[in-house]
Scaffold this motif. Structure first.
Motif, PDB file in Angstrom:
ATOM      1  N   ALA A 211       1.294  -1.281  -0.587  1.00  0.00           N
ATOM      2  CA  ALA A 211      -0.115  -0.143  -0.272  1.00  0.00           C
ATOM      3  C   ALA A 211       1.013   1.442   0.018  1.00  0.00           C
ATOM      4  O   ALA A 211       1.990   1.262   0.739  1.00  0.00           O
ATOM      5  CB  ALA A 211      -0.914   0.188   1.153  1.00  0.00           C
ATOM      6  N   ASP A 212       0.474   1.994  -1.021  1.00  0.00           N
ATOM      7  CA  ASP A 212       0.937   3.545  -0.768  1.00  0.00           C
ATOM      8  C   ASP A 212       0.103   4.791  -0.929  1.00  0.00           C
ATOM      9  O   ASP A 212      -1.422   4.189  -0.770  1.00  0.00           O
ATOM     10  CB  ASP A 212       2.245   3.556  -1.742  1.00  0.00           C
ATOM     11  CG  ASP A 212       0.973   3.180  -3.664  1.00  0.00           C
ATOM     12  OD1 ASP A 212      -0.251   3.992  -3.754  1.00  0.00           O
ATOM     13  OD2 ASP A 212       1.920   2.585  -4.454  1.00  0.00           O
ATOM     14  N   ALA A 213       0.880   5.549  -0.908  1.00  0.00           N
ATOM     15  CA  ALA A 213      -0.498   6.704   0.043  1.00  0.00           C
ATOM     16  C   ALA A 213      -1.483   7.283  -1.499  1.00  0.00           C
ATOM     17  O   ALA A 213      -2.996   7.104  -0.993  1.00  0.00           O
ATOM     18  CB  ALA A 213       0.696   8.172  -0.238  1.00  0.00           C
ATOM     19  N   ALA A 214      -0.894   6.900  -2.832  1.00  0.00           N
ATOM     20  CA  ALA A 214      -1.884   7.110  -3.526  1.00  0.00           C
ATOM     21  C   ALA A 214      -2.541   5.567  -3.667  1.00  0.00           C
ATOM     22  O   ALA A 214      -4.522   6.006  -3.984  1.00  0.00           O
ATOM     23  CB  ALA A 214      -1.081   7.237  -5.266  1.00  0.00           C
ATOM     24  N   LEU A 215      -2.712   4.797  -4.157  1.00  0.00           N
ATOM     25  CA  LEU A 215      -3.779   3.868  -3.519  1.00  0.00           C
ATOM     26  C   LEU A 215      -4.407   3.518  -3.042  1.00  0.00           C
ATOM     27  O   LEU A 215      -5.304   3.207  -2.589  1.00  0.00           O
ATOM     28  CB  LEU A 215      -3.065   2.369  -4.131  1.00  0.00           C
ATOM     29  CG  LEU A 215      -2.856   1.586  -5.517  1.00  0.00           C
ATOM     30  CD1 LEU A 215      -2.292   0.206  -6.242  1.00  0.00           C
ATOM     31  CD2 LEU A 215      -4.026   2.157  -6.400  1.00  0.00           C
ATOM     32  N   ARG A 216      -3.364   4.300  -1.246  1.00  0.00           N
ATOM     33  CA  ARG A 216      -4.725   4.206  -0.489  1.00  0.00           C
ATOM     34  C   ARG A 216      -5.197   5.029  -0.129  1.00  0.00           C
ATOM     35  O   ARG A 216      -7.009   4.710  -0.119  1.00  0.00           O
ATOM     36  CB  ARG A 216      -4.205   4.344   1.242  1.00  0.00           C
ATOM     37  CG  ARG A 216      -4.345   3.947   2.531  1.00  0.00           C
ATOM     38  CD  ARG A 216      -3.266   3.923   3.652  1.00  0.00           C
ATOM     39  NE  ARG A 216      -2.599   3.010   3.796  1.00  0.00           N
ATOM     40  CZ  ARG A 216      -1.096   3.620   3.483  1.00  0.00           C
ATOM     41  NH1 ARG A 216      -0.572   4.350   3.532  1.00  0.00           N
ATOM     42  NH2 ARG A 216      -0.302   2.235   3.379  1.00  0.00           N
ATOM     43  N   ALA A 217      -5.290   6.291  -0.929  1.00  0.00           N
ATOM     44  CA  ALA A 217      -6.750   7.401  -0.611  1.00  0.00           C
ATOM     45  C   ALA A 217      -7.830   6.930  -2.085  1.00  0.00           C
ATOM     46  O   ALA A 217      -8.798   6.809  -1.765  1.00  0.00           O
ATOM     47  CB  ALA A 217      -5.566   8.536  -0.951  1.00  0.00           C
ATOM     48  N   TRP A 218      -7.411   6.120  -2.622  1.00  0.00           N
ATOM     49  CA  TRP A 218      -8.326   5.762  -3.980  1.00  0.00           C
ATOM     50  C   TRP A 218      -8.988   4.452  -3.283  1.00  0.00           C
ATOM     51  O   TRP A 218     -10.176   4.622  -3.843  1.00  0.00           O
ATOM     52  CB  TRP A 218      -7.733   5.015  -5.334  1.00  0.00           C
ATOM     53  CG  TRP A 218      -8.554   4.902  -6.555  1.00  0.00           C
ATOM     54  CD1 TRP A 218      -8.463   5.811  -7.924  1.00  0.00           C
ATOM     55  CD2 TRP A 218      -9.056   3.314  -6.513  1.00  0.00           C
ATOM     56  NE1 TRP A 218      -9.095   4.806  -8.520  1.00  0.00           N
ATOM     57  CE2 TRP A 218      -9.426   3.957  -7.817  1.00  0.00           C
ATOM     58  CE3 TRP A 218      -8.622   2.405  -5.860  1.00  0.00           C
ATOM     59  CZ2 TRP A 218     -10.594   2.422  -8.179  1.00  0.00           C
ATOM     60  CZ3 TRP A 218      -9.900   1.278  -6.674  1.00  0.00           C
ATOM     61  CH2 TRP A 218     -10.296   1.141  -7.427  1.00  0.00           C
ATOM     62  N   ALA A 219      -8.332   3.743  -2.515  1.00  0.00           N
ATOM     63  CA  ALA A 219      -9.233   2.525  -1.776  1.00  0.00           C
ATOM     64  C   ALA A 219      -9.937   3.142  -0.931  1.00  0.00           C
ATOM     65  O   ALA A 219     -11.532   3.220  -1.208  1.00  0.00           O
ATOM     66  CB  ALA A 219      -7.851   0.896  -1.367  1.00  0.00           C
ATOM     67  N   GLU A 220      -9.566   4.136  -0.145  1.00  0.00           N
ATOM     68  CA  GLU A 220     -10.960   5.190   0.401  1.00  0.00           C
ATOM     69  C   GLU A 220     -12.024   5.621  -0.172  1.00  0.00           C
ATOM     70  O   GLU A 220     -13.538   5.904   0.495  1.00  0.00           O
ATOM     71  CB  GLU A 220     -10.127   6.403   1.515  1.00  0.00           C
ATOM     72  CG  GLU A 220      -8.875   4.979   2.961  1.00  0.00           C
ATOM     73  CD  GLU A 220      -7.789   6.369   3.332  1.00  0.00           C
ATOM     74  OE1 GLU A 220      -7.915   7.447   3.104  1.00  0.00           O
ATOM     75  OE2 GLU A 220      -7.215   5.967   4.227  1.00  0.00           O
ATOM     76  N   ALA A 221     -11.414   6.064  -1.231  1.00  0.00           N
ATOM     77  CA  ALA A 221     -13.030   6.779  -2.520  1.00  0.00           C
ATOM     78  C   ALA A 221     -13.186   5.727  -2.615  1.00  0.00           C
ATOM     79  O   ALA A 221     -14.450   6.179  -2.793  1.00  0.00           O
ATOM     80  CB  ALA A 221     -11.790   7.696  -3.332  1.00  0.00           C
ATOM     81  N   ALA A 222     -13.202   4.410  -2.800  1.00  0.00           N
ATOM     82  CA  ALA A 222     -13.734   3.803  -4.053  1.00  0.00           C
ATOM     83  C   ALA A 222     -14.632   3.092  -3.292  1.00  0.00           C
ATOM     84  O   ALA A 222     -15.884   2.625  -3.458  1.00  0.00           O
ATOM     85  CB  ALA A 222     -12.935   2.439  -4.763  1.00  0.00           C
ATOM     86  N   LEU A 223     -14.112   2.683  -1.912  1.00  0.00           N
ATOM     87  CA  LEU A 223     -14.927   1.370  -1.082  1.00  0.00           C
ATOM     88  C   LEU A 223     -16.650   2.669  -0.884  1.00  0.00           C
ATOM     89  O   LEU A 223     -17.110   1.710  -0.606  1.00  0.00           O
ATOM     90  CB  LEU A 223     -14.939   2.296   0.388  1.00  0.00           C
ATOM     91  CG  LEU A 223     -15.274   0.858   1.868  1.00  0.00           C
ATOM     92  CD1 LEU A 223     -15.311  -0.590   0.863  1.00  0.00           C
ATOM     93  CD2 LEU A 223     -14.722   0.779   2.928  1.00  0.00           C
ATOM     94  N   PRO A 224     -16.581   3.371  -0.758  1.00  0.00           N
ATOM     95  CA  PRO A 224     -18.564   3.797  -0.699  1.00  0.00           C
ATOM     96  C   PRO A 224     -19.432   3.669  -1.632  1.00  0.00           C
ATOM     97  O   PRO A 224     -20.138   3.543  -1.919  1.00  0.00           O
ATOM     98  CB  PRO A 224     -17.657   5.435  -0.390  1.00  0.00           C
ATOM     99  CG  PRO A 224     -16.612   5.923   0.815  1.00  0.00           C
ATOM    100  CD  PRO A 224     -16.346   4.800  -0.223  1.00  0.00           C
ATOM    101  N   ALA A 225     -17.976   4.230  -2.667  1.00  0.00           N
ATOM    102  CA  ALA A 225     -18.847   3.830  -4.313  1.00  0.00           C
ATOM    103  C   ALA A 225     -18.610   2.118  -4.094  1.00  0.00           C
ATOM    104  O   ALA A 225     -20.213   1.899  -4.848  1.00  0.00           O
ATOM    105  CB  ALA A 225     -17.845   4.228  -5.541  1.00  0.00           C
ATOM    106  N   ALA A 226     -18.266   1.417  -4.083  1.00  0.00           N
ATOM    107  CA  ALA A 226     -18.462  -0.245  -4.003  1.00  0.00           C
ATOM    108  C   ALA A 226     -20.109  -0.642  -3.158  1.00  0.00           C
ATOM    109  O   ALA A 226     -20.663  -1.077  -3.617  1.00  0.00           O
ATOM    110  CB  ALA A 226     -17.483  -0.873  -3.286  1.00  0.00           C
ATOM    111  N   ARG A 227     -19.477  -0.250  -1.780  1.00  0.00           N
ATOM    112  CA  ARG A 227     -21.014  -0.021  -0.541  1.00  0.00           C
ATOM    113  C   ARG A 227     -22.085   0.220  -1.588  1.00  0.00           C
ATOM    114  O   ARG A 227     -23.745  -0.626  -1.868  1.00  0.00           O
ATOM    115  CB  ARG A 227     -20.806   0.552   0.307  1.00  0.00           C
ATOM    116  CG  ARG A 227     -19.735  -0.138   1.026  1.00  0.00           C
ATOM    117  CD  ARG A 227     -19.950   1.009   2.680  1.00  0.00           C
ATOM    118  NE  ARG A 227     -18.990   0.229   3.670  1.00  0.00           N
ATOM    119  CZ  ARG A 227     -17.789   1.183   4.227  1.00  0.00           C
ATOM    120  NH1 ARG A 227     -17.798   2.592   3.802  1.00  0.00           N
ATOM    121  NH2 ARG A 227     -16.914   1.012   5.065  1.00  0.00           N
TER     122      ARG A 227
END
Length: 263
Positions: free
Chosen positions: A17-33
């Motif tokens: 995990a790096d800062a860029a992909l962690r930020a992307w995952a945090e943004a993607a999780l609500p959309a995934a829900r």
């Protein structure tokens, strides 16, 4: 061994995990829900409700951006440098697995359910069952498979499974089966029997690797790698939506010929 050589030899590569992909995952999780619970996606809930398959269910844009956050980081940079960035990123698949996986759907055969339990539903992406006889053809060749973990899940919570080195076994078997067939006809060839026989050989000869991921970690799979989902183990921990991974599978430039011939 370099990362590029490792991908070619093993068929998979893990990115911390790096800062860029962690930020992307945090943004993607609500959309995934939202996608998981959307009525229009009800048909993606499979295996007794224990797996949301979610093909192209994430509403990212063609650059991979979601919620204003760009798709970036070491994994994306590696793809651009060594595989070639796609002209457009596909809408990601949302693979969400819940306790009890694999449940059993009505009408699912004993053999199909046993294969999911004992062999992780091992498959090669892009080989689709076509027609009433559901014969396998290379109907949807992908350039690569990039999986990004969106939430915290324990290692026993149905991780991705890959058979190391299987991509080269698949490539050799398919090229041999297609020897003498004009390349323009490769996509129409029935590969079912050679695929099933080769898959059995891979089970006997290639190491099976479980690849659990933490949020923002990524796995890059070779497009021909045999992979699947391990059964959920008793006591495994994950979020309310289960273990959630977003998978990108952009089309292979050059179609089936390049899908088999390119390293």
């Amino acid at each position: 061994m370099s990362d590029r050589a490792g991908l070619r030899a093993r068929g998979w590569l893990r990115f911390p995990a790096d800062a860029a992909l962690r930020a992307w995952a945090e943004a993607a999780l609500p959309a995934a829900r939202v996608a998981i619970h959307a009525p229009e996606n009800a048909h993606w809930h499979r295996h007794g409700g224990t797996w949301f398959a979610g093909v192209n269910a994430l509403e990212n844009d063609a650059s991979g951006r979601i919620g204003g956050v760009p798709l970036a980081g070491a994994a994306v940079e590696f793809i651009a440098r060594h595989l070639g960035a796609p002209e457009a990123w596909d809408k990601a698949q949302i693979s969400a697995v819940l306790p009890g996986y694999p449940g059993r759907d009505a009408g699912e055969s004993d053999a199909a359910h046993r294969f999911r339990l004992r062999r992780d539903a091992a498959h090669v992406d892009g080989l689709l069952p076509v027609g009433p006889r559901r014969r396998r053809k290379a109907a949807e060749p992908h350039a690569f498979i990039l999986g990004i973990a969106l939430n915290q899940a324990g290692p026993e919570a149905s991780p991705l499974v890959v058979w190391e080195g299987s991509h080269e076994v698949i490539r050799a078997a398919f090229l041999e089966a297609l020897d003498g067939v004009p390349q323009r006809e490769w996509a129409e060839q029935d590969l079912t029997d050679i695929y099933q026989a080769t898959r059995r050989r891979i089970f006997e000869t290639c190491p099976r690797r479980c690849l659990p991921l933490r949020p923002g970690e990524a796995i890059l799979l070779h497009r021909l790698a045999l992979h699947g989902i391990a059964p959920w183990q008793a006591g495994a921990q994950a979020g309310a939506e289960g273990r959630v991974i977003a998978y990108f599978r952009p089309p292979m430039p050059g179609g089936v010929t390049a899908w088999l011939a390119t390293p």
